[in-house]
Design an enzyme around this catalytic site. Structure first.
Site, mmCIF file in Angstrom:
data_model
loop_
_atom_site.group_PDB
_atom_site.id
_atom_site.type_symbol
_atom_site.label_atom_id
_atom_site.label_comp_id
_atom_site.label_asym_id
_atom_site.label_seq_id
_atom_site.Cartn_x
_atom_site.Cartn_y
_atom_site.Cartn_z
ATOM 1 N N PHE A 125 0.863 -1.181 0.000
ATOM 2 C CA PHE A 125 0.000 0.000 0.000
ATOM 3 C C PHE A 125 0.899 1.230 0.000
ATOM 4 C CE2 PHE A 125 -2.678 3.035 2.461
ATOM 5 C CZ PHE A 125 -3.901 2.920 1.797
ATOM 6 N N THR A 160 5.175 -1.344 3.851
ATOM 7 C CA THR A 160 5.137 -2.731 4.353
ATOM 8 C C THR A 160 4.969 -3.699 3.181
ATOM 9 O OG1 THR A 160 4.138 -1.964 6.398
ATOM 10 C CG2 THR A 160 3.873 -4.301 5.896
ATOM 11 N N GLY A 244 -8.766 -0.981 7.667
ATOM 12 C CA GLY A 244 -7.425 -1.453 8.009
ATOM 13 C C GLY A 244 -7.091 -1.212 9.474
ATOM 14 N N GLU A 365 -0.812 3.838 10.103
ATOM 15 C CA GLU A 365 -2.264 3.937 9.854
ATOM 16 C C GLU A 365 -2.878 5.028 10.747
ATOM 17 O OE1 GLU A 365 -4.558 0.682 8.730
ATOM 18 O OE2 GLU A 365 -2.854 -0.546 8.106
#
Ligand code: FAD
Length: 385
Positions: A125, A160, A244, A365
């Site tokens: 992502f 990641t 997420g 996040e």
């Protein structure tokens, strides 16, 4: 209708499957993978074979179906075993496959979902950049039209699965408008010429995970790599992150549970002042503080899953769960380390790794500060960004 705290037979079965897999295939290797700075790639294939990488994805696209609570239960178990493994799933399934299922064309779903669900392919992502983290809407990676293609230039940071992934869900600026309005999302195969990847070493935690810098220099992709409408890429990113964050929170519950199990086990065995340290009231305070954090974080996380599965709003609930669970995981791992005394500080015992792995959960996040602003905005109607 309130939340039913009883698991269904299917949910209990998937949790049992995950628990046994984690105890057998992950827990015995987590420390060694951490030292080697890489999990065993075979574990990704196992996550696919067990159907974990396809949870919530429709079966017609190679997924294993299941609801979001089942997804949380599996994520929690993986987080209990090794956050590096948990992150592979949270990103490849949680951020990439689920975005393709929600926003992708039929052709994109058929092309990517079966491979992502089986573990044959991994996704990453690409939102954060060297200069834009929390202020993601002001990203500077640019995609410009050239005939029927797009040409991408820019750099993504801290990605990641970055060096393992077969496809990057990339966010790039396509319009002249500032902020989120000019952002478009793309699915870029990572073997596209012009894309180079550099693994970032020396991380405090999540050492078994490949975190990378992605550099795009004249990367040419056809328009059918665009996912979602032009200019709507920021909505793709934010909808991915809202769900997420539930997965990150579930992973944090797993860390806190592992901290609790380790602390209770050690407190019963270790003797000081002629009896096990479990007899000392201040040690009981440490383990009970961890237990309260585990329960509270788990209930907040399950509430998000319950809201998603019942079609209720969940974005603020997701921020609450992620904020609380990530701070709780750090506290729980730190309390567990205290129970272990000096032995907690060496890597022969698992609690030091739990603390190192937990720490990043308050950063990615959305940092804890950003989640406080999101929750504050939802309460007051005033944006403090
Ligand atoms: P900054 O945004 O520079 O923040 C620095 C500090 O300022 C923080 O404390 C922050 O809370 C604070 N701050 C910033 N703005 C405000 C404000 N308005 N009010 C109050 N405080 C503020 N990104 C991806 O796109 N994909 C990934 O797969 C991914 N994986 C990651 C894996 C790891 C191991 C790490 C460390 C990061 C990963 N990230 C990923 C990036 C991560 O999401 C960012 O690091 C995070 O969003 C914070 O951005 P930053 O590091 O630039 O910090």
């Amino acid at each position: 209708m309130g939340m039913d705290l009883e698991l269904s037979e299917e949910q209990a079965a998937v949790r049992r499957l995950a628990r046994e897999f984690v105890d057998r295939e992950i827990v015995p290797h987590a420390a060694e993978w951490d030292r080697a700075e890489s999990i065993d790639p075979a574990v990704v294939k196992s996550l696919g074979d067990l159907g974990f990488l396809g949870l919530t994805i429709p079966e017609e696209y190679g997924g294993s179906g299941g609801d979001h609570l089942a997804y949380c239960l599996v994520t929690e178990e993986l987080g209990r075993g090794d956050s590096a493994v948990r992150g592979v799933l949270s990103v490849s399934l949680g951020l990439v496959a689920k975005s393709i299922a929600a926003w992708g064309s039929e052709e994109q779903k058929r092309r990517w979902l079966p491979r992502l669900c089986s573990g044959e392919a991994l996704g990453c992502f690409g939102l954060t950049e060297p200069g834009t983290g929390s202020d993601a809407a002001n990203l500077t990676t640019r995609a410009r039209r050239d005939g029927g293609d797009w040409v991408v230039d820019g750099t993504k940071m801290f990605i990641t699965n970055g060096t393992w992934a077969d496809v990057v869900l990339l966010f790039a600026r396509t319009g002249a408008e500032p902020g989120h309005k000019g952002v478009t999302a793309f699915l870029v195969p990572t073997d596209t010429p012009g894309l180079t990847r550099r693994e970032i070493h020396g991380k405090l935690g999540l050492r078994g995970q490949a975190t990378a810098e992605l550099i795009f220099e004249g990367v040419r992709v056809p328009d059918d790599c665009r996912i979602g409408p032009e200019g709507k890429g920021f909505s793709v990113a934010m909808s991915a992150l809202a769900k997420g964050r539930m997965s990150v929170a579930a992973g944090c519950v797993g860390i806190a549970q592992a901290a609790l199990d380790a602390a209770v086990g050690y407190a019963r065995e270790r003797e000081q002042f002629g009896r096990s340290i479990a007899h000392h009231q201040l040690v009981q305070e440490l383990v009970s503080d961890i237990a309260v954090d585990v329960d509270a974080a788990r209930l907040l996380t399950w509430r998000v899953a319950d809201h998603i599965d019942r079609g209720l709003p969940f974005a603020t609930e997701s921020s609450v769960a992620k904020l609380y669970a990530s701070e709780a995981a750090v506290r729980a791992a730190n309390n567990a380390l205290q129970v272990f005394g000096g032995y907690g500080y060496i890597d022969e015992y698992p609690v030091g790794k739990l603390l190192r792995d937990a720490r990043v959960m308050t950063l990615y996040e959305g940092t804890s500060q950003i989640h406080k602003l999101l929750i504050g905005r939802s309460l007051t109607g005033v944006s403090a960004f």
